[in-house]
Design a protein around this motif. Structure first.
Motif, mmCIF file in Angstrom:
data_model
loop_
_atom_site.group_PDB
_atom_site.id
_atom_site.type_symbol
_atom_site.label_atom_id
_atom_site.label_comp_id
_atom_site.label_asym_id
_atom_site.label_seq_id
_atom_site.Cartn_x
_atom_site.Cartn_y
_atom_site.Cartn_z
ATOM 1 N N SER A 43 67.631 30.595 15.780
ATOM 2 C CA SER A 43 68.732 29.865 15.170
ATOM 3 C C SER A 43 70.072 30.531 15.482
ATOM 4 N N GLN A 44 70.105 31.856 15.450
ATOM 5 C CA GLN A 44 71.340 32.582 15.769
ATOM 6 C C GLN A 44 71.731 32.375 17.227
ATOM 7 N N HIS A 45 70.749 32.413 18.128
ATOM 8 C CA HIS A 45 71.027 32.177 19.553
ATOM 9 C C HIS A 45 71.553 30.767 19.770
ATOM 10 N N LEU A 46 70.941 29.794 19.098
ATOM 11 C CA LEU A 46 71.415 28.424 19.204
ATOM 12 C C LEU A 46 72.842 28.299 18.680
ATOM 13 N N GLY A 47 73.167 29.031 17.628
ATOM 14 C CA GLY A 47 74.526 29.031 17.091
ATOM 15 C C GLY A 47 75.540 29.553 18.085
ATOM 16 N N VAL A 48 75.181 30.607 18.811
ATOM 17 C CA VAL A 48 76.074 31.163 19.830
ATOM 18 C C VAL A 48 76.263 30.148 20.958
ATOM 19 N N LEU A 49 75.160 29.535 21.390
ATOM 20 C CA LEU A 49 75.243 28.530 22.454
ATOM 21 C C LEU A 49 76.054 27.315 22.002
ATOM 22 N N GLU A 50 75.921 26.955 20.731
ATOM 23 C CA GLU A 50 76.705 25.839 20.190
ATOM 24 C C GLU A 50 78.192 26.200 20.153
ATOM 25 N N SER A 51 78.506 27.423 19.769
ATOM 26 C CA SER A 51 79.907 27.880 19.754
ATOM 27 C C SER A 51 80.522 27.842 21.147
ATOM 28 N N ALA A 52 79.700 28.098 22.156
ATOM 29 C CA ALA A 52 80.169 28.086 23.543
ATOM 30 C C ALA A 52 80.225 26.672 24.118
ATOM 31 N N GLY A 53 79.760 25.694 23.340
ATOM 32 C CA GLY A 53 79.779 24.313 23.803
ATOM 33 C C GLY A 53 78.603 23.932 24.674
ATOM 34 N N LEU A 54 77.642 24.845 24.834
ATOM 35 C CA LEU A 54 76.487 24.574 25.686
ATOM 36 C C LEU A 54 75.381 23.816 24.969
ATOM 37 N N VAL A 55 75.425 23.824 23.658
ATOM 38 C CA VAL A 55 74.448 23.088 22.849
ATOM 39 C C VAL A 55 75.212 22.226 21.853
ATOM 40 N N MET A 56 74.816 20.980 21.783
ATOM 41 C CA MET A 56 75.370 20.043 20.806
ATOM 42 C C MET A 56 74.264 19.747 19.798
ATOM 43 N N THR A 57 74.643 19.506 18.556
ATOM 44 C CA THR A 57 73.634 19.222 17.539
ATOM 45 C C THR A 57 73.930 17.900 16.851
ATOM 46 N N GLU A 58 72.857 17.340 16.291
ATOM 47 C CA GLU A 58 72.962 16.098 15.533
ATOM 48 C C GLU A 58 72.011 16.198 14.354
ATOM 49 N N ARG A 59 72.532 15.933 13.176
ATOM 50 C CA ARG A 59 71.690 15.938 11.969
ATOM 51 C C ARG A 59 71.206 14.532 11.688
ATOM 52 N N ARG A 60 69.899 14.446 11.440
ATOM 53 C CA ARG A 60 69.300 13.186 10.997
ATOM 54 C C ARG A 60 68.400 13.529 9.827
ATOM 55 N N GLY A 61 68.844 13.163 8.653
ATOM 56 C CA GLY A 61 68.090 13.531 7.463
ATOM 57 C C GLY A 61 68.073 15.034 7.303
ATOM 58 N N ARG A 62 66.873 15.586 7.150
ATOM 59 C CA ARG A 62 66.737 17.037 6.985
ATOM 60 C C ARG A 62 66.594 17.764 8.315
ATOM 61 N N SER A 63 66.521 17.009 9.403
ATOM 62 C CA SER A 63 66.299 17.613 10.725
ATOM 63 C C SER A 63 67.599 17.746 11.502
ATOM 64 N N LYS A 64 67.672 18.815 12.280
ATOM 65 C CA LYS A 64 68.819 19.061 13.150
ATOM 66 C C LYS A 64 68.286 19.093 14.576
ATOM 67 N N PHE A 65 68.813 18.222 15.414
ATOM 68 C CA PHE A 65 68.358 18.110 16.792
ATOM 69 C C PHE A 65 69.363 18.777 17.725
ATOM 70 N N HIS A 66 68.840 19.479 18.722
ATOM 71 C CA HIS A 66 69.661 20.263 19.642
ATOM 72 C C HIS A 66 69.618 19.632 21.033
ATOM 73 N N TYR A 67 70.794 19.545 21.665
ATOM 74 C CA TYR A 67 70.927 18.921 22.976
ATOM 75 C C TYR A 67 71.699 19.849 23.904
ATOM 76 N N PHE A 68 71.242 19.945 25.137
ATOM 77 C CA PHE A 68 71.915 20.754 26.152
ATOM 78 C C PHE A 68 73.150 20.007 26.653
ATOM 79 N N ASN A 69 74.276 20.705 26.728
ATOM 80 C CA ASN A 69 75.519 20.148 27.252
ATOM 81 C C ASN A 69 75.916 20.959 28.489
ATOM 82 N N PRO A 70 75.686 20.434 29.702
ATOM 83 C CA PRO A 70 75.975 21.203 30.917
ATOM 84 C C PRO A 70 77.452 21.257 31.291
#
Length: 79
Positions: free
Chosen positions: A34-61
């Motif tokens: 989760s921490q690694h994903l947070g760093v990647l999200e801060s760098a703009g390399l990972v985008m997230t989307e919340r649906r209900g209780r789930s958080k989905f992660h997407y690669f942004n090249p």
């Protein structure tokens, strides 16, 4: 982590943790991933989307595309 998201976008934290254990034999904690994903999200390399209780992660090249566009590869170079 980016390779796994690029291969199969829209994964939850549970799915990513499972992939690291089954495919790569790594037993990282959910918190560590989760921490690694947070760093990647801060760098703009990972985008997230919340649906209900789930958080989905997407690669942004796009951030990587911008960098590679600035540094053209020279022909004959092994780099």
């Amino acid at each position: 982590m980016l390779d796994e998201l690029a291969a199969s976008d829209g994964q939850t934290l549970f799915e990513i943790c499972s992939l690291f254990t089954t495919r790569h034999g790594l037993s990282l904690t959910r918190q560590a991933i989760s921490q690694h994903l947070g760093v990647l999200e801060s760098a703009g390399l990972v985008m997230t989307e919340r649906r209900g209780r789930s958080k989905f992660h997407y690669f942004n090249p796009e951030p990587l595309n911008k960098i590679t566009g600035r540094w053209p590869v020279r022909e004959g170079s092994d780099l």
